[in-house]
Design a protein around this motif. Structure first.
Motif, PDB file in Angstrom:
ATOM      1  N   ALA A  38       0.836  -1.214   0.000  1.00  0.00           N
ATOM      2  CA  ALA A  38       0.000   0.000   0.000  1.00  0.00           C
ATOM      3  C   ALA A  38       0.863   1.253   0.000  1.00  0.00           C
ATOM      4  CB  ALA A  38      -0.935  -0.006   1.209  1.00  0.00           C
ATOM      5  N   VAL A  39       1.955   1.236   0.757  1.00  0.00           N
ATOM      6  CA  VAL A  39       2.870   2.386   0.773  1.00  0.00           C
ATOM      7  C   VAL A  39       3.527   2.534  -0.591  1.00  0.00           C
ATOM      8  CG1 VAL A  39       4.955   3.376   1.800  1.00  0.00           C
ATOM      9  CG2 VAL A  39       3.260   2.239   3.255  1.00  0.00           C
ATOM     10  N   SER A  40       3.924   1.426  -1.189  1.00  0.00           N
ATOM     11  CA  SER A  40       4.530   1.460  -2.520  1.00  0.00           C
ATOM     12  C   SER A  40       3.560   2.067  -3.534  1.00  0.00           C
ATOM     13  CB  SER A  40       4.922   0.048  -2.946  1.00  0.00           C
ATOM     14  OG  SER A  40       5.436   0.049  -4.255  1.00  0.00           O
ATOM     15  N   LYS A  41       2.295   1.672  -3.464  1.00  0.00           N
ATOM     16  CA  LYS A  41       1.293   2.230  -4.378  1.00  0.00           C
ATOM     17  C   LYS A  41       1.084   3.719  -4.131  1.00  0.00           C
ATOM     18  CE  LYS A  41      -1.393  -1.915  -5.345  1.00  0.00           C
ATOM     19  NZ  LYS A  41      -2.691  -2.583  -5.199  1.00  0.00           N
ATOM     20  N   LEU A  42       1.110   4.139  -2.862  1.00  0.00           N
ATOM     21  CA  LEU A  42       0.972   5.560  -2.558  1.00  0.00           C
ATOM     22  C   LEU A  42       2.101   6.362  -3.208  1.00  0.00           C
ATOM     23  CD1 LEU A  42      -0.100   5.668   1.195  1.00  0.00           C
ATOM     24  CD2 LEU A  42      -1.274   6.763  -0.696  1.00  0.00           C
ATOM     25  N   GLU A  43       3.290   5.815  -3.173  1.00  0.00           N
ATOM     26  CA  GLU A  43       4.443   6.513  -3.744  1.00  0.00           C
ATOM     27  C   GLU A  43       4.457   6.464  -5.271  1.00  0.00           C
ATOM     28  OE1 GLU A  43       7.498   5.964   0.012  1.00  0.00           O
ATOM     29  OE2 GLU A  43       7.982   4.998  -1.890  1.00  0.00           O
ATOM     30  N   SER A  44       3.937   5.406  -5.846  1.00  0.00           N
ATOM     31  CA  SER A  44       3.995   5.282  -7.303  1.00  0.00           C
ATOM     32  C   SER A  44       2.746   5.801  -8.004  1.00  0.00           C
ATOM     33  CB  SER A  44       4.251   3.827  -7.713  1.00  0.00           C
ATOM     34  OG  SER A  44       3.174   3.009  -7.301  1.00  0.00           O
ATOM     35  N   GLY A  47      -1.663   9.937  -7.098  1.00  0.00           N
ATOM     36  CA  GLY A  47      -2.797  10.639  -7.686  1.00  0.00           C
ATOM     37  C   GLY A  47      -4.082   9.839  -7.649  1.00  0.00           C
ATOM     38  N   ARG A  48      -3.976   8.550  -7.431  1.00  0.00           N
ATOM     39  CA  ARG A  48      -5.157   7.691  -7.387  1.00  0.00           C
ATOM     40  C   ARG A  48      -5.538   7.305  -5.958  1.00  0.00           C
ATOM     41  NH1 ARG A  48      -5.181   3.453 -12.089  1.00  0.00           N
ATOM     42  NH2 ARG A  48      -7.070   4.525 -12.682  1.00  0.00           N
ATOM     43  N   ALA A  49      -4.766   7.736  -4.982  1.00  0.00           N
ATOM     44  CA  ALA A  49      -5.016   7.383  -3.585  1.00  0.00           C
ATOM     45  C   ALA A  49      -6.076   8.297  -2.983  1.00  0.00           C
ATOM     46  CB  ALA A  49      -3.720   7.494  -2.785  1.00  0.00           C
ATOM     47  N   SER A  50      -6.701   7.815  -1.924  1.00  0.00           N
ATOM     48  CA  SER A  50      -7.691   8.640  -1.232  1.00  0.00           C
ATOM     49  C   SER A  50      -6.981   9.760  -0.479  1.00  0.00           C
ATOM     50  CB  SER A  50      -8.505   7.795  -0.250  1.00  0.00           C
ATOM     51  OG  SER A  50      -7.714   7.440   0.874  1.00  0.00           O
ATOM     52  N   PHE A  51      -7.685  10.853  -0.301  1.00  0.00           N
ATOM     53  CA  PHE A  51      -7.105  11.970   0.437  1.00  0.00           C
ATOM     54  C   PHE A  51      -6.783  11.545   1.862  1.00  0.00           C
ATOM     55  CE2 PHE A  51      -7.235  15.737   3.106  1.00  0.00           C
ATOM     56  CZ  PHE A  51      -6.304  16.523   2.469  1.00  0.00           C
ATOM     57  N   ASP A  52      -7.608  10.712   2.449  1.00  0.00           N
ATOM     58  CA  ASP A  52      -7.361  10.247   3.817  1.00  0.00           C
ATOM     59  C   ASP A  52      -6.002   9.555   3.923  1.00  0.00           C
ATOM     60  OD1 ASP A  52      -8.206   9.589   6.606  1.00  0.00           O
ATOM     61  OD2 ASP A  52      -8.091   7.542   5.818  1.00  0.00           O
ATOM     62  N   ARG A  53      -5.700   8.676   2.998  1.00  0.00           N
ATOM     63  CA  ARG A  53      -4.403   7.973   3.036  1.00  0.00           C
ATOM     64  C   ARG A  53      -3.238   8.936   2.825  1.00  0.00           C
ATOM     65  NH1 ARG A  53      -4.040   1.793   1.215  1.00  0.00           N
ATOM     66  NH2 ARG A  53      -5.606   1.074   2.658  1.00  0.00           N
ATOM     67  N   ILE A  54      -3.394   9.835   1.882  1.00  0.00           N
ATOM     68  CA  ILE A  54      -2.330  10.813   1.633  1.00  0.00           C
ATOM     69  C   ILE A  54      -2.139  11.699   2.851  1.00  0.00           C
ATOM     70  CG2 ILE A  54      -1.696  12.838   0.256  1.00  0.00           C
ATOM     71  CD1 ILE A  54      -3.082  11.373  -2.126  1.00  0.00           C
ATOM     72  N   HIS A  55      -3.248  12.125   3.441  1.00  0.00           N
ATOM     73  CA  HIS A  55      -3.178  12.985   4.633  1.00  0.00           C
ATOM     74  C   HIS A  55      -2.474  12.268   5.785  1.00  0.00           C
ATOM     75  CE1 HIS A  55      -4.998  14.998   8.248  1.00  0.00           C
ATOM     76  NE2 HIS A  55      -4.426  16.003   7.618  1.00  0.00           N
ATOM     77  N   ARG A  56      -2.811  11.022   6.020  1.00  0.00           N
ATOM     78  CA  ARG A  56      -2.177  10.259   7.099  1.00  0.00           C
ATOM     79  C   ARG A  56      -0.680  10.110   6.862  1.00  0.00           C
ATOM     80  NH1 ARG A  56      -5.149   5.005   7.133  1.00  0.00           N
ATOM     81  NH2 ARG A  56      -3.567   4.430   8.640  1.00  0.00           N
ATOM     82  N   LEU A  57      -0.297   9.838   5.614  1.00  0.00           N
ATOM     83  CA  LEU A  57       1.121   9.699   5.291  1.00  0.00           C
ATOM     84  C   LEU A  57       1.844  11.035   5.470  1.00  0.00           C
ATOM     85  CD1 LEU A  57       3.523   8.073   4.320  1.00  0.00           C
ATOM     86  CD2 LEU A  57       2.729   8.424   1.968  1.00  0.00           C
ATOM     87  N   CYS A  58       1.220  12.119   5.039  1.00  0.00           N
ATOM     88  CA  CYS A  58       1.827  13.437   5.212  1.00  0.00           C
ATOM     89  C   CYS A  58       2.014  13.771   6.686  1.00  0.00           C
ATOM     90  CB  CYS A  58       0.981  14.508   4.525  1.00  0.00           C
ATOM     91  SG  CYS A  58       1.101  14.462   2.728  1.00  0.00           S
ATOM     92  N   LEU A  59       1.041  13.461   7.511  1.00  0.00           N
ATOM     93  CA  LEU A  59       1.176  13.693   8.952  1.00  0.00           C
ATOM     94  C   LEU A  59       2.366  12.916   9.509  1.00  0.00           C
ATOM     95  CD1 LEU A  59      -2.526  13.593  10.192  1.00  0.00           C
ATOM     96  CD2 LEU A  59      -1.025  15.588  10.089  1.00  0.00           C
ATOM     97  N   LEU A  60       2.484  11.669   9.117  1.00  0.00           N
ATOM     98  CA  LEU A  60       3.579  10.828   9.581  1.00  0.00           C
ATOM     99  C   LEU A  60       4.939  11.385   9.149  1.00  0.00           C
ATOM    100  CD1 LEU A  60       4.521   8.082  10.849  1.00  0.00           C
ATOM    101  CD2 LEU A  60       4.394   7.172   8.536  1.00  0.00           C
ATOM    102  N   LEU A  61       5.005  11.902   7.933  1.00  0.00           N
ATOM    103  CA  LEU A  61       6.267  12.402   7.393  1.00  0.00           C
ATOM    104  C   LEU A  61       6.523  13.873   7.733  1.00  0.00           C
ATOM    105  CD1 LEU A  61       6.143  10.734   3.854  1.00  0.00           C
ATOM    106  CD2 LEU A  61       7.455   9.987   5.861  1.00  0.00           C
ATOM    107  N   GLY A  62       5.582  14.505   8.409  1.00  0.00           N
ATOM    108  CA  GLY A  62       5.755  15.905   8.787  1.00  0.00           C
ATOM    109  C   GLY A  62       5.603  16.865   7.615  1.00  0.00           C
ATOM    110  N   ILE A  63       4.757  16.495   6.670  1.00  0.00           N
ATOM    111  CA  ILE A  63       4.513  17.329   5.488  1.00  0.00           C
ATOM    112  C   ILE A  63       3.182  18.055   5.675  1.00  0.00           C
ATOM    113  CG2 ILE A  63       4.049  17.321   3.003  1.00  0.00           C
ATOM    114  CD1 ILE A  63       5.736  14.774   2.834  1.00  0.00           C
ATOM    115  N   ALA A  64       3.204  19.367   5.468  1.00  0.00           N
ATOM    116  CA  ALA A  64       1.979  20.159   5.544  1.00  0.00           C
ATOM    117  C   ALA A  64       1.301  20.160   4.176  1.00  0.00           C
ATOM    118  CB  ALA A  64       2.293  21.586   5.960  1.00  0.00           C
ATOM    119  N   ILE A  65      -0.010  20.062   4.196  1.00  0.00           N
ATOM    120  CA  ILE A  65      -0.794  20.179   2.975  1.00  0.00           C
ATOM    121  C   ILE A  65      -1.406  21.576   2.984  1.00  0.00           C
ATOM    122  CG2 ILE A  65      -2.788  19.344   1.682  1.00  0.00           C
ATOM    123  CD1 ILE A  65      -2.315  16.608   3.014  1.00  0.00           C
ATOM    124  N   VAL A  66      -1.041  22.374   2.002  1.00  0.00           N
ATOM    125  CA  VAL A  66      -1.517  23.755   1.923  1.00  0.00           C
ATOM    126  C   VAL A  66      -2.243  23.929   0.596  1.00  0.00           C
ATOM    127  CG1 VAL A  66      -0.840  26.180   1.896  1.00  0.00           C
ATOM    128  CG2 VAL A  66       0.424  24.543   3.305  1.00  0.00           C
TER     129      VAL A  66
END
Length: 86
Positions: A38-44, A47-66
């Motif tokens: 699932a992480v591999s698919k998120l990285e590759s 654009g097809r992932a849910s916003f929830d999954r992207i948001h959770r990954l960004c929180l984990l990595l310390g990335i702000a979504i603006v």
């Protein structure tokens, strides 16, 4: 701050952030409660992932979504030089 202009660019940004933090896909998967695949698919194909999954990954990595309208000043400028005076 990196601006994402196309869905295809998001995966590379997420992967680079993970690698900068010296995390493996398996470590990220464990912390998110998903499979390594699932992480591999998120990285590759982020654009097809849910916003929830992207948001959770960004929180984990310390990335702000603006989100901001096109043509406005950068998010960094907006936070350091607000238009509103108190």
């Amino acid at each position: 701050m990196d601006a994402i202009r196309a869905p295809e660019e998001l995966g590379a940004l997420l992967r680079a952030a993970r690698i900068r933090q010296r995390l493996t896909q398996a470590q990220v998967a464990s912390q998110l409660g998903v499979s390594t695949q699932a992480v591999s698919k998120l990285e590759s194909r982020a654009g097809r992932a849910s916003f929830d999954r992207i948001h959770r990954l960004c929180l984990l990595l310390g990335i702000a979504i603006v989100l901001q309208p096109k043509g406005t000043r950068s998010a960094k400028e907006a936070t350091t030089r607000p238009d509103i005076e108190w």
